[in-house]
Design a protein around this motif. Sequence first.
Motif, mmCIF file in Angstrom:
data_model
loop_
_atom_site.group_PDB
_atom_site.id
_atom_site.type_symbol
_atom_site.label_atom_id
_atom_site.label_comp_id
_atom_site.label_asym_id
_atom_site.label_seq_id
_atom_site.Cartn_x
_atom_site.Cartn_y
_atom_site.Cartn_z
ATOM 1 N N ILE A 377 0.822 -1.220 0.000
ATOM 2 C CA ILE A 377 0.000 0.000 0.000
ATOM 3 C C ILE A 377 0.857 1.271 0.000
ATOM 4 C CG2 ILE A 377 -2.068 -0.970 1.102
ATOM 5 C CD1 ILE A 377 0.485 1.003 3.124
ATOM 6 N N ALA A 378 0.214 2.353 -0.376
ATOM 7 C CA ALA A 378 0.794 3.696 -0.239
ATOM 8 C C ALA A 378 -0.387 4.668 -0.152
ATOM 9 C CB ALA A 378 1.689 4.023 -1.433
ATOM 10 N N PRO A 379 -0.158 5.884 0.272
ATOM 11 C CA PRO A 379 -1.277 6.818 0.419
ATOM 12 C C PRO A 379 -1.927 7.264 -0.903
ATOM 13 C CG PRO A 379 0.550 7.469 1.832
ATOM 14 C CD PRO A 379 1.074 6.415 0.894
ATOM 15 N N GLY A 380 -3.187 7.675 -0.826
ATOM 16 C CA GLY A 380 -3.926 8.233 -1.962
ATOM 17 C C GLY A 380 -4.907 9.298 -1.476
ATOM 18 N N VAL A 381 -5.270 10.224 -2.382
ATOM 19 C CA VAL A 381 -6.229 11.284 -2.021
ATOM 20 C C VAL A 381 -7.592 10.655 -1.748
ATOM 21 C CG1 VAL A 381 -7.444 13.350 -2.828
ATOM 22 C CG2 VAL A 381 -5.021 13.056 -3.339
ATOM 23 N N HIS A 382 -8.167 10.976 -0.610
ATOM 24 C CA HIS A 382 -9.327 10.207 -0.155
ATOM 25 C C HIS A 382 -10.544 11.035 0.218
ATOM 26 C CE1 HIS A 382 -11.521 6.892 1.434
ATOM 27 N NE2 HIS A 382 -11.500 7.330 2.660
#
Length: 449
Positions: A377-382
């Motif tokens: 995983i990695a971050p994403g705009v949520h």
Amino acid sequence: SIEQYDVIVIGSGGAGLAAAINAHDLGAKVVIVERMPTLGGNTIKASVGMNAAETRYQEEKGIHDSKVCFYEETLKGGKYKNDPALLQQFVEKAPDAITWLAQQGITLSDITITGGMSIDRTHRPADRSAVGAFLISGLVKNLNQRHIEVLLDTKAEQIEYHQGKVTGLRVVDEYGESRILQTKAIIVATGGFSANTKMVEHYRPELAGFVTTNHKGATGSGITLLQALGAATVDMAEIQIHPTVEQHSAYLISESIRGGGAILVSQAGDRFCNEMETRDKVSAKIIGLPEHSAWIVFDEQVRSQNKAADEYLAKGFVIQGEGINDLALQIAMDPAALTRTLTTFNQAVRQQHDPQFGRTTALRHPLEQGPFYAIKIAPGVHHTMGGVAITTRAQVLDTQHEPLNGIWAAGEVVGGIHGANRIGGNAVADIIIFGLLAGEQAATWVKTA
Ligand code: ADP
């Protein structure tokens, strides 16, 4: 033929559907206008659940919670930027919203926890499945039972507002034909703007290139519609990145996996944070790793208690190993490091004390039952915390802090409730609470207008 309504609801996510049903039940003639070909908006993707304190389901399970604690923890998670009056309303009305859903046959009786909360208060379906699809299918059933009208593939283009009065809504259908629907009251429930790359980058240039977990309809058009009438906005630069997003599909890996006992591990094989911290903090830790990504690691016991995990397996996101070594080798991680990390974590679970990172919640059980699993995983705009300003009764405010006559807003299009960081499980609570309120207010107002 003239299309005339008491209340027009723009958007068919959780906020719009709750608003439409409530307004209908209070006697209003309602129509929902939805730009996409399907109902459910971004809400249908909601995973973990709906937060509320002092509910009958918590009581049944012997969970002692308080509205005061829910308020304090949401405020702290939001970095004290939340609008106190809106947050108060949110916390106060949350248990009633859980009850209202149950009355419509949408029962959220299982309870888990999310980052930033100290008590199990995230309500979800009894079978522990994702909340969004369950919620939308239940609300749509209620919509159909009441024969509430829906216009799909129909985009709201302009609110007709003259001399302080709503007269109608200009819409464009799938063939590009434009027409005006007549009404006195409008509820804007158009969701956030996470899928509008330009708008995200405008407010937060450093988020350029991030994937988004949101559906295509999350363009923020409702904010533009309302700004044209002089509506005020708040906290527009407060944009949440979610720490655990599968990057090829931009699919969100639910916080319920960590809430069920999973950990986050770096490529080097180490834990690097308290996994149950708020989303902003966990995201920052991942971005700070050399690879800017990490692994969610869990065992068979976590998998067997979480329906979402099976969905991720089916989608091909999950690497599986019979033993710890086997798993480590498959993800090019040092097996000795992963073994050491799990041993240390399991000790923390047994002691219910995590001296390394201070995790105090979701220390559910030692991760020791094979097979073992990992998801990269990695971050994403949520989520976009900012949006239009409203009163505690969901009426839209202009830049002079005066309410716009006949116009309400609810859900992610609204700013102020979550401050600088939204807590997992608070968006679903937000849309139902303020959706119901907007529906009630608009329907009641129409009777006297
Ligand atoms: P919330 O969680 O606040 O209910 P969602 O994102 O779930 O918000 O739903 C918002 C819905 O509004 C989406 O289905 C989106 O396609 C729809 N929508 C957004 N802008 C418009 C518009 N201008 N006209 C019609 N529908 C819109």
